[in-house]
Design an enzyme around this catalytic site. Structure first.
Site, short mmCIF file in Angstrom:
data_model
loop_
_atom_site.label_atom_id
_atom_site.label_comp_id
_atom_site.label_asym_id
_atom_site.label_seq_id
_atom_site.Cartn_x
_atom_site.Cartn_y
_atom_site.Cartn_z
CG LEU A 75 -2.35 -0.67 1.20
CD1 LEU A 75 -2.17 -2.34 0.81
CD2 LEU A 75 -3.04 -0.37 2.44
CE1 TYR A 147 -1.35 7.49 -5.84
CE2 TYR A 147 -3.19 7.66 -7.38
CZ TYR A 147 -2.80 7.38 -6.43
OH TYR A 147 -3.71 6.68 -5.29
P1 NAD Z 1 -2.00 7.31 3.07
O1 NAD Z 1 -1.05 8.36 2.54
O2 NAD Z 1 -2.51 7.56 4.30
O3 NAD Z 1 -0.95 6.04 3.24
C1 NAD Z 1 0.10 5.68 2.30
C2 NAD Z 1 1.28 5.30 3.36
O4 NAD Z 1 2.51 4.90 2.57
C3 NAD Z 1 1.60 6.43 4.21
O5 NAD Z 1 1.85 5.95 5.60
C4 NAD Z 1 2.91 6.73 3.69
O6 NAD Z 1 3.95 7.19 4.90
C5 NAD Z 1 3.69 5.51 3.03
N1 NAD Z 1 4.69 5.64 2.43
C6 NAD Z 1 4.55 6.56 1.04
N2 NAD Z 1 5.75 6.33 0.59
C7 NAD Z 1 6.51 5.32 1.15
C8 NAD Z 1 7.84 4.73 0.71
N3 NAD Z 1 8.57 4.91 -0.24
N4 NAD Z 1 7.92 4.07 1.52
C9 NAD Z 1 7.52 3.43 2.56
N5 NAD Z 1 6.13 4.00 2.95
C10 NAD Z 1 5.82 4.74 2.20
O7 NAD Z 1 -3.01 7.01 1.59
P2 NAD Z 1 -4.07 5.78 1.72
O8 NAD Z 1 -5.31 6.53 1.33
O9 NAD Z 1 -4.05 5.04 3.03
O10 NAD Z 1 -3.44 5.06 0.39
C11 NAD Z 1 -2.94 3.50 0.69
C12 NAD Z 1 -2.94 2.91 -0.66
O11 NAD Z 1 -4.10 2.90 -1.24
C13 NAD Z 1 -1.91 3.84 -1.83
O12 NAD Z 1 -1.18 2.92 -2.42
C14 NAD Z 1 -2.97 4.32 -2.36
O13 NAD Z 1 -2.56 4.71 -3.82
C15 NAD Z 1 -4.16 3.35 -2.55
N6 NAD Z 1 -5.45 4.01 -2.99
C16 NAD Z 1 -6.21 4.83 -2.02
C17 NAD Z 1 -7.08 5.40 -2.16
C18 NAD Z 1 -8.20 6.10 -1.41
O14 NAD Z 1 -9.10 6.63 -1.70
N7 NAD Z 1 -7.70 6.12 -0.05
C19 NAD Z 1 -7.74 5.25 -3.57
C20 NAD Z 1 -7.23 4.66 -4.67
C21 NAD Z 1 -5.68 3.83 -4.10
#
Ligand code: NAD
Ligand code: UDP
Length: 313
Positions: A75, A147
């Site tokens: 994630l 992205y």
């Molecule tokens: P978020 O920003 O809360 O969580 C992402 C996490 O990844 C954070 O804790 C961040 O510190 C960590 N991170 C970022 N880069 C990193 C790296 N290089 N190494 C280690 N950790 C790293 O976002 P979220 O909403 O929880 O999203 C989680 C995943 O789900 C992402 O991959 C996102 O693209 C995907 N996603 C989320 C949504 C949504 O609506 N929330 C929709 C589509 C996809």
């Protein structure tokens, strides 16, 4: 011989990751949470730190990781436009190098791997609702490309590791998801509107507010992710995961104002470049394969989320 499944969650200190870690611990697994805290926070997982089967590692997934695990949820990646556009090169690296490292780990350990992809792979879709067979309409050089294209390339890698090396891959295309532990300043529409409403500040509608999104409550999404990884059928996806109830951004603003009893007024701001006009998942595949569909209506999910954000005002 280990009795518990050892599960790695990258991005585990983020919004979705922290809920997932919780759910996995409840199910009796050993959880290794890896995060570099770019957008995540220790506060999101502070309540798990004393749990005997929870371990936290500060690590950036763009670098290789050598651990022994049975399952991986990848994630790690900033998800909100303001965060992923802050350092676009790092965003692409996290998606692409992160996927290579985690798929390589899955290959070596023979772990099953769920990869968090996104509805952004459809770009500004001209097919509505979006089905998995649709290839999308993405601007490869715009401000959202780091992205969108990063995530598209990660999907390519997932399917190539599946075909070339037989890695047990599960690609989930996640649509807009909301709930407690979203970052209050991440600029996403649900967090923005709730924070603005609670502070009686103007609600910022980008463009005319007629663009649509379909909002899924976090608990429903986590259920879909865990069901997909538990699916024993050899099926890599991609699979849409989201709530097909579609709302205009204006509908959302009115609902938030009403539910918070806010005195905020609506103001219009410039529509960001390449902002998708409409978005709604076709979830027939998830219904069929996972026997899953979202249960939490927007109003109920918003009530819980509003309660959470009251703590930040
Ligand atoms: P978020 O920003 O809360 O969580 C992402 C996490 O990844 C954070 O804790 C961040 O510190 C960590 N991170 C970022 N880069 C990193 C790296 N290089 N190494 C280690 N950790 C790293 O976002 P979220 O909403 O929880 O999203 C989680 C995943 O789900 C992402 O991959 C996102 O693209 C995907 N996603 C989320 C949504 C949504 O609506 N929330 C929709 C589509 C996809
Ligand atoms: N949006 C808005 N006001 C805000 C934040 C977002 O009108 O204060 C709009 C944005 O232009 C988009 C929709 O809400 O049309 C969803 O934006 P978000 O950043 O939450 O997610 P994404 O565009 O990635 O789906």
């Amino acid at each position: 011989m280990h009795l518990r499944t050892r599960v790695l969650v990258t991005g585990g200190a983020g919004f979705l990751g922290s809920h997932l870690c919780e759910r996995l611990l409840e199910a009796g697994h050993d959880v290794l949470c890896v995060d570099n805290f770019f957008t995540g926070a220790k506060d999101n997982i502070a309540h798990l730190l004393g749990h005997p089967h929870f371990e936290l590692m500060r690590h950036d997934v763009t670098f290789p990781l050598y651990v022994e695990v049975d399952r991986i949820f990848n994630l790690a990646c900033p998800a909100s436009p303001i965060h992923y556009q802050q350092n676009p090169v790092q965003t692409t690296k996290t998606s692409v190098h992160g996927a290579i490292n985690m798929l390589g780990l899955a290959k070596r350990t023979r772990a099953r791997i769920f990869h968090a992809s996104t509805s952004e792979v459809y770009g500004d879709p001209i097919v509505h609702p979006q089905q998995e067979a649709y290839w999308g309409n993405v601007n490869p050089i715009g401000p959202r490309a780091c992205y969108d294209e990063g995530k598209r390339c990660a999907e390519t890698l997932c399917l190539d590791y599946y075909r070339q090396f037989g890695v047990a891959v599960r690609v989930g295309r996640i649509f807009n998801t909301y709930g407690p532990r979203m970052h209050p300043n991440d600029g996403r529409v649900v967090s923005n509107f709730i924070m603005q409403a609670l502070r009686d500040e103007p609600i910022t509608i980008y463009g005319d507010g007629r663009q649509t999104r379909s909002f899924c409550y976090v608990d429903d999404l986590i259920e879909a992710m865990t069901r997909f990884v538990d699916l024993d059928e050899d099926f890599p996806g991609p699979m849409n995961m989201g709530n097909p109830s579609e709302f205009t951004i204006m509908d959302l603003a009115r609902m938030v104002i009403e539910m918070t009893g806010s005195r905020s007024e609506l103001v219009h701001r410039r529509l960001p470049t390449d902002d998708p006009v409409q978005r709604k998942p076709d979830i027939a595949l998830a219904r069929r394969k996972l026997d899953w569909e979202p249960r939490v209506p927007l109003r109920d999910g918003l009530a819980t989320t509003i309660d959470y954000f009251r703590g930040f005002v």
